[in-house]
Design an enzyme around this catalytic site. Sequence first.
Site, PDB file in Angstrom:
ATOM      1  N   PRO A 125      39.426  15.502  33.312  1.00  0.00           N
ATOM      2  CA  PRO A 125      38.629  14.313  33.101  1.00  0.00           C
ATOM      3  C   PRO A 125      37.136  14.613  33.200  1.00  0.00           C
ATOM      4  O   PRO A 125      36.669  15.122  34.204  1.00  0.00           O
ATOM      5  CB  PRO A 125      39.065  13.384  34.231  1.00  0.00           C
ATOM      6  CG  PRO A 125      39.922  14.201  35.136  1.00  0.00           C
ATOM      7  CD  PRO A 125      39.877  15.603  34.699  1.00  0.00           C
ATOM      8  N   GLU A 126      36.433  14.287  32.163  1.00  0.00           N
ATOM      9  CA  GLU A 126      34.977  14.375  32.168  1.00  0.00           C
ATOM     10  C   GLU A 126      34.473  12.937  32.075  1.00  0.00           C
ATOM     11  O   GLU A 126      35.268  12.006  32.149  1.00  0.00           O
ATOM     12  CB  GLU A 126      34.505  15.250  30.999  1.00  0.00           C
ATOM     13  CG  GLU A 126      35.134  16.651  31.038  1.00  0.00           C
ATOM     14  CD  GLU A 126      34.713  17.569  29.913  1.00  0.00           C
ATOM     15  OE1 GLU A 126      33.564  17.468  29.455  1.00  0.00           O
ATOM     16  OE2 GLU A 126      35.536  18.384  29.469  1.00  0.00           O
TER      17      GLU A 126
END
Length: 259
Positions: free
Chosen positions: A2-3
């Site tokens: 997850p960014e």
Amino acid sequence: MPELPEVETVRRVLEERLKGRKLTSYEIGRPTFYRPPPRAQLDALIGATIVAVGRRGKYLILSFSVGRELIMHLGMSGRIILGGKGPHTRFQFTVEGEVVTFNDARRFGRVGCELPEFGPEPLSAEFDARYLFMALRKRKAPIKAMLMDQAVVAGLGNIYATEALFAAGIRPGKAAGGLTLAQCEKLVSVIKTVIALGVELGGSTLDDSAYLDPLGRPGGFQKQVAVYGRKTGACGHSLKATRQMIAGRTSMYCPVCQK
DNA sequence: CCTATCTCCTGTAGGC
DNA sequence: TGCCTACAGGAGATAG
């Protein structure tokens, strides 16, 4: 995994589903992750209302009516699941009947942690060419390592840094201090575009189930990826053998389009 | 302070 | 098929 775009997508779902509701119970999973949240901290939240669901960089911040916060980071493999249970549940809480599960196979995720020092949000006005130029001056490390340094700019990880550098025509291994103001201008511009598109498309789901939002929905950014994980770039050039390790992460780039 | 390297863990893809 | 290795969206700690 997850960014910023993935975390922002999660944030929006949680805001819609949890805001204004009370935390009624919690449970810490058996194999505790890195640092399980202290029970005293969690006990103080029981009965409190979630007044806001925020995000800073890749961190999620649940704000409670009692003036406290619960901070979470998804790490590499963390997932928040609404109304479900995963095979690697580390933490779980109930919000007036709705079960919220923190699932994390690799255990790099955190719950109840503190926020570190951050650079500006990439979509904020503060993140501009002048800022980036000044932040990178005198830095000898590769530009890609700097873009993934949360103290320089908050929220970029391997995928979006890779995509932004391709869009800017800059090689990931280039010394950060060697960028001109004009290159910083271009880079800031494409970072904002790439991140905004990622958010708009609900993040990226490169493998089958690596990233899914709290309701199990995949993102759409993977269809727009120009170089990350590809054998041929969106430019049509072969990317074979243009992998390089930077800051411990593989970096893809186009040897023709990126200088 | 800055940089490079190692480390935490589990799952999965790919080579033989 | 089955085993073995390499690598995976992150980032904190540490040594130089």
